[in-house]
Design a protein around this motif. Structure first.
Motif, PDB file in Angstrom:
ATOM      1  N   GLU A 115       1.849  25.444  15.589  1.00 19.28           N
ATOM      2  CA  GLU A 115       2.311  25.635  14.381  1.00 19.28           C
ATOM      3  C   GLU A 115       1.947  27.084  14.115  1.00 19.28           C
ATOM      4  N   VAL A 116       0.727  27.674  14.501  1.00 17.62           N
ATOM      5  CA  VAL A 116       0.348  28.788  13.643  1.00 17.62           C
ATOM      6  C   VAL A 116       1.496  29.929  14.996  1.00 17.62           C
ATOM      7  N   ALA A 144      -2.811  22.272  15.214  1.00 25.58           N
ATOM      8  CA  ALA A 144      -2.047  23.210  14.583  1.00 25.58           C
ATOM      9  C   ALA A 144      -2.479  24.298  15.408  1.00 25.58           C
ATOM     10  N   GLU A 179      -5.175  30.146  10.398  1.00 26.96           N
ATOM     11  CA  GLU A 179      -4.551  31.715   9.506  1.00 26.96           C
ATOM     12  C   GLU A 179      -5.407  32.402   9.185  1.00 26.96           C
ATOM     13  N   ARG A 190      -4.887  24.115  10.430  1.00 29.59           N
ATOM     14  CA  ARG A 190      -4.177  25.708  10.549  1.00 29.59           C
ATOM     15  C   ARG A 190      -4.402  26.388  10.308  1.00 29.59           C
TER      16      ARG A 190
END
Length: 301
Positions: free
Chosen positions: A296-297, A293, A256, A252
């Protein structure tokens, strides 16, 4: 090129292509020893949550799988003029993947990478550049067959381009010969450090550039100072060289970092390279954690 052209999802996940070869016994394997390996690869990619899968590329290494089917080549020796394969090389496995999942990338090994993996044993070719162009002409047939089979995107693998060994102008001509022969989006994968070649690579007329960033973090800095001019970026954020599985938070963080520099709408999330040399368990969990991941982002955007 609009992302929605082949997948309508921000931070969609994909694979560079290859997956560990998981053989099975039984009566069926007598007729197709690697058929079960294709099925396993496809099942695992779908199970991991990948948005654009491949057929797993289980039939051989990236040179042998194609060179072994092209007239004019025996083993790794070029012995005559290169001709298109008598029948499609990867279409059967790609069709199987498409029968199980709507978004599948067709994959061909790039002409320059193929040329540099072979030895010229005929006066027909004076150098690797001449060879690469004839290989490209032969691969046009494969590319069109993959498009006709229903591939959502075509990937051309050109790892050799980052090494400084291949002629980049010839590489461009060869890649564009294939890319211009199809209407589906075309991605070019180049692994390794791209510092010395990036300005030439970005001139290639393809819709998606796919690079490795987890093992080559300097690539992100290099690329962030370049204008991608409407192109998409395959963002390699999982290390393909080790069986150590990165955690969801680790991956993640890498994603990001990319979103700091690039519009998430142009990013495709994938491993650095193919997973062929990994264990099945490591490959599956790397892909699974990568998908989690990315999710989630995506939700945090």
């Amino acid at each position: 090129m609009s992302k929605a052209y082949f997948i309508n999802k921000v931070l969609a996940t994909t694979v560079v292509g290859s997956y560990p070869v998981v053989k099975a016994g039984g009566f069926k394997s007598l007729f197709d020893p690697l058929g079960s390996a294709v099925e396993t690869a496809v099942t695992d990619m779908i199970g991991a949550g990948i948005d654009i899968i491949s057929d797993g590329q289980v039939r051989g290494d990236m040179i042998g799988a194609f060179a072994g089917k092209l007239p004019g080549i025996k083993g790794q020796e070029v012995v005559g003029k290169i001709q298109p394969a008598a029948s499609a090389i990867t279409v059967t496995d790609t069709k199987y993947a498409i029968s199980k999942f709507p978004k599948v990338k067709g994959i061909v090994t790039g002409p320059s990478t193929l040329a540099h993996g072979l030895h010229i044993s005929t006066p027909m070719y004076r150098n690797k550049e001449e060879l690469a162009l004839d290989l490209a002409a032969a691969l046009v047939v494969e590319a069109r067959s993959l498009e006709a089979a229903g591939a959502a995107v075509l990937q051309i693998d050109e790892p050799i381009l980052s090494t400084g060994v291949a002629d980049l102008a010839t590489g461009k001509q060869a890649v564009e010969m294939i890319a211009s022969s199809v209407r589906i989006p075309v991605c070019m994968h180049v692994c390794g450090n791209i510092a010395n070649v990036i300005d030439e690579i970005l001139k290639y007329n393809v819709g998606v550039f796919d690079f490795e960033f987890s093992k080559n973090q300097a690539n992100l800095d290099i690329l962030s100072r370049r204008d991608l001019t409407g192109k998409m970026l395959g963002y390699g954020c999982v290390d393909s060289t080790t069986d150590t599985v990165e955690t969801v938070p680790e991956i993640r963080k890498r994603i990001e970092k990319a979103v700091e520099y690039f519009d998430p709408k142009i990013l495709l999330i994938d491993p650095d390279c193919g997973m062929r040399m990994r264990t099945r368990e490591a490959a599956y969990w790397k892909l699974k954690n990568m998908c989690e991941a990315a999710k989630e982002v995506r939700l945090a955007l």
